[in-house]
Scaffold this active site. Structure first.
Site, PDB file in Angstrom:
ATOM      1  CE  LYS A 149     -42.804  21.443  32.464  1.00  0.00           C
ATOM      2  NZ  LYS A 149     -41.621  21.934  31.724  1.00  0.00           N
ATOM      3  CE1 TYR A 154     -43.993  25.446  28.158  1.00  0.00           C
ATOM      4  CE2 TYR A 154     -44.562  23.376  27.129  1.00  0.00           C
ATOM      5  CZ  TYR A 154     -44.209  24.097  28.250  1.00  0.00           C
ATOM      6  OH  TYR A 154     -44.061  23.466  29.457  1.00  0.00           O
ATOM      7  CG  ASN A 214     -38.544  21.659  33.600  1.00  0.00           C
ATOM      8  OD1 ASN A 214     -39.636  21.208  33.270  1.00  0.00           O
ATOM      9  ND2 ASN A 214     -38.126  22.854  33.246  1.00  0.00           N
ATOM     10  CG  HIS A 220     -45.897  25.720  33.156  1.00  0.00           C
ATOM     11  ND1 HIS A 220     -45.097  26.512  32.357  1.00  0.00           N
ATOM     12  CD2 HIS A 220     -46.996  26.462  33.457  1.00  0.00           C
ATOM     13  CE1 HIS A 220     -45.702  27.681  32.178  1.00  0.00           C
ATOM     14  NE2 HIS A 220     -46.854  27.685  32.832  1.00  0.00           N
ATOM     15  CD  GLU A 263     -48.890  30.171  31.743  1.00  0.00           C
ATOM     16  OE1 GLU A 263     -47.935  30.188  30.951  1.00  0.00           O
ATOM     17  OE2 GLU A 263     -48.746  29.872  32.955  1.00  0.00           O
TER      18      GLU A 263
HETATM   19  P1  ADP Z   1     -39.901  27.722  32.360  1.00  0.00           P
HETATM   20  O1  ADP Z   1     -40.694  26.438  32.289  1.00  0.00           O
HETATM   21  O2  ADP Z   1     -38.845  27.664  33.443  1.00  0.00           O
HETATM   22  O3  ADP Z   1     -40.766  28.955  32.466  1.00  0.00           O
HETATM   23  P2  ADP Z   1     -39.458  28.280  29.496  1.00  0.00           P
HETATM   24  O4  ADP Z   1     -40.787  28.936  29.430  1.00  0.00           O
HETATM   25  O5  ADP Z   1     -38.277  29.014  28.947  1.00  0.00           O
HETATM   26  O6  ADP Z   1     -39.065  27.847  31.001  1.00  0.00           O
HETATM   27  O7  ADP Z   1     -39.516  26.887  28.741  1.00  0.00           O
HETATM   28  C1  ADP Z   1     -40.647  26.068  28.821  1.00  0.00           C
HETATM   29  C2  ADP Z   1     -40.207  24.627  28.935  1.00  0.00           C
HETATM   30  O8  ADP Z   1     -39.492  24.245  27.759  1.00  0.00           O
HETATM   31  C3  ADP Z   1     -39.222  24.355  30.087  1.00  0.00           C
HETATM   32  O9  ADP Z   1     -39.847  24.169  31.333  1.00  0.00           O
HETATM   33  C4  ADP Z   1     -38.522  23.114  29.591  1.00  0.00           C
HETATM   34  O10 ADP Z   1     -39.302  21.950  29.805  1.00  0.00           O
HETATM   35  C5  ADP Z   1     -38.419  23.373  28.095  1.00  0.00           C
HETATM   36  N1  ADP Z   1     -37.158  24.028  27.731  1.00  0.00           N
HETATM   37  C6  ADP Z   1     -36.858  25.347  27.801  1.00  0.00           C
HETATM   38  N2  ADP Z   1     -35.596  25.595  27.400  1.00  0.00           N
HETATM   39  C7  ADP Z   1     -35.077  24.379  27.067  1.00  0.00           C
HETATM   40  C8  ADP Z   1     -33.809  23.927  26.572  1.00  0.00           C
HETATM   41  N3  ADP Z   1     -32.818  24.797  26.336  1.00  0.00           N
HETATM   42  N4  ADP Z   1     -33.640  22.612  26.360  1.00  0.00           N
HETATM   43  C9  ADP Z   1     -34.651  21.730  26.588  1.00  0.00           C
HETATM   44  N5  ADP Z   1     -35.859  22.085  27.037  1.00  0.00           N
HETATM   45  C10 ADP Z   1     -36.081  23.383  27.276  1.00  0.00           C
END
Ligand code: ADP
Length: 155
Positions: free
Chosen positions: A11, A51, A114, A117, A128
């Site tokens: 990211k 997303y 974080n 992805h 994807e």
């Molecule tokens: P992952 O990336 O672990 O598969 P998700 O698909 O649920 O998680 O979410 C996509 C991305 O959206 C996350 O990696 C994160 O950057 C962001 N995200 C998800 N949930 C939250 C939240 N509650 N608050 C802030 N950002 C979030």
């Protein structure tokens, strides 16, 4: 057990924090083969598709905006059960809850910012990878150390 390909995105926060090389090294050291790697500037249109499962969430636009603040690095990684193995290495979404030793547990303090992805299922990985890579951008090269990464009954 099967050889699988999965999508990882480094990211914008990872590039801004100059961690891209270090994170790519972690995947290499794990034993995953890099089949594809490219730098991209993402768009709102592509991120709305990527997303789509977050479309109803209050943070949807904020997450997309964050993913457009700098380029990303897209990786196609291959290994036995690579989709689950890479998700386990990434750790849970919120870096504050992620176990030390996982990428998110070791490198971030944020739910949103974080680091990576990673595709979460075989169906998602297939979709994807098509979204981020053209077929000619995926390379089928034989990894010289392959015989030392797995026993012969593991793939
Ligand atoms: P992952 O990336 O672990 O598969 P998700 O698909 O649920 O998680 O979410 C996509 C991305 O959206 C996350 O990696 C994160 O950057 C962001 N995200 C998800 N949930 C939250 C939240 N509650 N608050 C802030 N950002 C979030």
């Amino acid at each position: 057990m099967a050889l699988e390909k999965t999508l990882v995105l480094l990211k914008p926060c990872t590039l801004q924090r100059a961690l891209a090389g270090e994170i790519i090294s972690l995947f290499e050291r794990k034993g995953l083969r890099i089949c594809g790697m490219k730098m991209m500037q993402l768009t709102d249109e592509l991120l709305s598709e990527h997303y789509a499962h977050l479309a109803g969430k209050p943070f949807f636009q904020r997450v997309k905006d964050s993913m457009m603040t700098a380029p990303i690095v897209a990786l196609c990684l291959e290994g036995v059960d690579a989709i689950a193995a890479v998700r386990a290495l990434a750790g849970p979404t919120n870096g504050r809850n992620a176990a030390p030793g996982t990428i998110r547990g070791s490198y971030c303090m944020s739910f949103q910012e974080n680091i990576v992805h990673a595709s979460d299922s075989p169906e998602t990985a297939a979709t994807e990878l098509k979204r981020f890579f053209r077929p000619e951008e995926i390379f089928e090269w034989k990894q010289a150390v392959f015989d030392y990464l797995y026993a012969c009954d593991e793939f």
